[in-house]
Design an enzyme around this catalytic site. Structure first.
Site, mmCIF file in Angstrom:
data_model
loop_
_atom_site.group_PDB
_atom_site.id
_atom_site.type_symbol
_atom_site.label_atom_id
_atom_site.label_comp_id
_atom_site.label_asym_id
_atom_site.label_seq_id
_atom_site.Cartn_x
_atom_site.Cartn_y
_atom_site.Cartn_z
ATOM 1 N N SER A 25 112.870 60.953 34.299
ATOM 2 C CA SER A 25 113.751 59.879 33.855
ATOM 3 C C SER A 25 114.492 60.987 33.455
ATOM 4 C CB SER A 25 113.699 59.103 32.255
ATOM 5 O OG SER A 25 112.309 57.982 32.649
ATOM 6 N N HIS A 55 115.131 56.429 38.170
ATOM 7 C CA HIS A 55 114.257 57.481 39.605
ATOM 8 C C HIS A 55 114.354 56.881 41.345
ATOM 9 C CE1 HIS A 55 111.185 57.992 36.104
ATOM 10 N NE2 HIS A 55 111.879 57.317 35.570
ATOM 11 N N HIS A 77 104.848 55.443 38.320
ATOM 12 C CA HIS A 77 103.895 55.201 36.475
ATOM 13 C C HIS A 77 102.667 54.234 36.653
ATOM 14 C CE1 HIS A 77 108.348 56.972 35.424
ATOM 15 N NE2 HIS A 77 107.572 57.350 35.005
ATOM 16 N N TYR A 79 102.191 52.099 34.871
ATOM 17 C CA TYR A 79 102.905 50.871 34.041
ATOM 18 C C TYR A 79 103.399 49.820 35.133
ATOM 19 C CZ TYR A 79 107.332 53.536 33.175
ATOM 20 O OH TYR A 79 108.456 54.302 33.694
ATOM 21 N N GLU A 80 103.508 50.113 36.289
ATOM 22 C CA GLU A 80 104.485 49.652 36.955
ATOM 23 C C GLU A 80 103.714 48.591 37.336
ATOM 24 O OE1 GLU A 80 107.926 52.187 39.550
ATOM 25 O OE2 GLU A 80 106.443 53.536 38.704
ATOM 26 N N ALA A 107 111.018 62.377 30.207
ATOM 27 C CA ALA A 107 111.581 62.055 29.126
ATOM 28 C C ALA A 107 110.638 61.925 27.653
ATOM 29 C CB ALA A 107 112.647 61.238 28.929
ATOM 30 N N MET A 205 104.840 58.417 29.273
ATOM 31 C CA MET A 205 103.995 57.649 29.724
ATOM 32 C C MET A 205 104.224 58.495 31.018
ATOM 33 S SD MET A 205 106.459 53.845 29.083
ATOM 34 C CE MET A 205 106.934 53.902 26.921
ATOM 35 N N SER A 206 103.982 59.490 31.253
ATOM 36 C CA SER A 206 103.512 59.649 32.228
ATOM 37 C C SER A 206 103.361 61.109 32.265
ATOM 38 C CB SER A 206 104.899 60.121 32.932
ATOM 39 O OG SER A 206 105.510 61.444 32.379
ATOM 40 N N ASN A 229 114.824 60.534 22.445
ATOM 41 C CA ASN A 229 114.707 59.938 21.158
ATOM 42 C C ASN A 229 113.620 59.765 19.720
ATOM 43 O OD1 ASN A 229 112.631 58.313 23.254
ATOM 44 N ND2 ASN A 229 111.706 57.349 21.333
ATOM 45 N N HIS A 241 115.319 51.805 27.251
ATOM 46 C CA HIS A 241 115.408 52.975 27.671
ATOM 47 C C HIS A 241 116.636 53.310 28.259
ATOM 48 C CE1 HIS A 241 113.639 54.284 31.277
ATOM 49 N NE2 HIS A 241 114.668 53.811 32.299
HETATM 50 N N1 HPA Z 1 107.797 56.173 24.027
HETATM 51 C C1 HPA Z 1 106.809 57.134 25.105
HETATM 52 N N2 HPA Z 1 107.479 56.912 25.730
HETATM 53 C C2 HPA Z 1 109.462 57.955 26.168
HETATM 54 C C3 HPA Z 1 108.859 57.659 24.841
HETATM 55 C C4 HPA Z 1 108.901 56.891 23.470
HETATM 56 O O1 HPA Z 1 109.555 57.143 22.870
HETATM 57 N N3 HPA Z 1 110.462 57.631 25.174
HETATM 58 C C5 HPA Z 1 110.424 58.054 26.433
HETATM 59 N N4 HPA Z 1 109.447 58.240 26.925
#
Ligand code: HPA
Length: 267
Positions: A25, A55, A77, A79-80, A107, A205-206, A229, A241
């Site tokens: 990302s 993306h 991903h 989750y998609e 990320a 998540m990847s 973050n 996001h």
């Molecule tokens: N959690 C999960 N996936 C993420 C995060 C997070 O805080 N930041 C970027 N991708």
């Protein structure tokens, strides 16, 4: 797979990429700068489209520092709604194209309280909390064995090389364990507490499914997280996001320089 490989090989006229990079990302710029041939995922037989903002969704081929590189500008991903096998299909494609070293980037949320947004973390190991495994199903013996070893998924020699390159560029890097959840919801404070208790330094998540498949196929893997973050309970404020993409954007030039240096030094 034969159909996919035949299509790609025709487009790249027999080039043999030896380094693969999956750009996470907000980190896709490298593929804009180094782009000799770009193939949208949608054009490739049996590939799936990427649906997330930030993306791009194309396979980019280029020479970088004298090495043939294939980059995924945007990833798929779990989750998609794709199956975990579909998500990792491109890694098998890279293997068949000749890739030996795979650089996975993402990320991620910082779980380790000493991490700040904008930090880069070299992944030393992972914890798979996605509730599934990309190797479930009939095993393809031409790629790897049924019960593959996972003691050194992230190659120590590549981590040392990346640390050396970061030092040379005066980029401060952290090291740590990446924990993957399925998403798409971000973690609750209790889940971040759990991740920390389990020994994770970052969450995302990847990456984990791709790393499992790459290791299974005998590729050497390097993983780099951009801490975008502070994950839930640590920051105290709501996470979006947008924030993830913005932080990735701020760090993208040092991230790009680090990747370029690593490719140069791999020679
Ligand atoms: N959690 C999960 N996936 C993420 C995060 C997070 O805080 N930041 C970027 N991708």
């Amino acid at each position: 797979m034969e159909e996919t490989i035949k299509f790609i090989q025709e487009k790249i006229s027999g080039q043999q990429p030896e380094i693969g990079i999956i750009l996470g990302s907000g980190l896709g710029e490298l593929a804009d700068e180094y782009c000799e041939i770009a193939i949208p995922y949608n054009d490739i037989p049996n590939f799936i489209k990427s649906t997330v903002k930030g993306h791009k969704g194309r396979l980019v081929f280029s020479d970088i520092a004298g090495r043939q590189v294939v980059m995924m500008q945007g990833r798929n991903h779990f989750y998609e709604g794709h199956s975990i096998q579909e998500v990792t299909y491109p890694v098998k494609v890279m293997k068949k194209l000749g890739v030996k070293i795979l650089i996975l980037t993402n990320a991620a949320g910082g779980v380790n309280e000493t991490f700040s947004p904008g930090d880069l973390m070299l992944i030393t190991d992972h914890i798979n909390c996605m509730g599934t495994n990309p190797l479930i199903g009939e095993n393809d013996e031409t790629l790897g064995e049924r019960f593959p070893d996972m003691t050194e998924v992230y190659k120590k020699s590549l981590i040392s090389l990346a640390e050396h390159c970061a030092n040379e560029l005066q980029i401060h890097v952290k090291k740590g364990v990446y924990l993957a959840n399925s998403g798409p919801s971000y973690e609750t404070p209790a889940e971040i507490h759990m991740a920390r208790t389990l020994g994770a330094d970052a969450v995302g998540m990847s990456t984990v499914p791709e790393a499992i498949v790459a290791n299974y196929c005998g590729m050497n893997v390097l993983g780099i997280s951009c801490i975008s973050n502070t994950a839930s309970s640590t920051g105290g404020s709501a996470l979006s996001h947008k924030e993830v993409i913005e932080t990735a954007g701020k760090i993208k030039s040092s991230f790009k320089n680090l990747i370029l240096k690593i490719i140069e030094e791999l020679n």
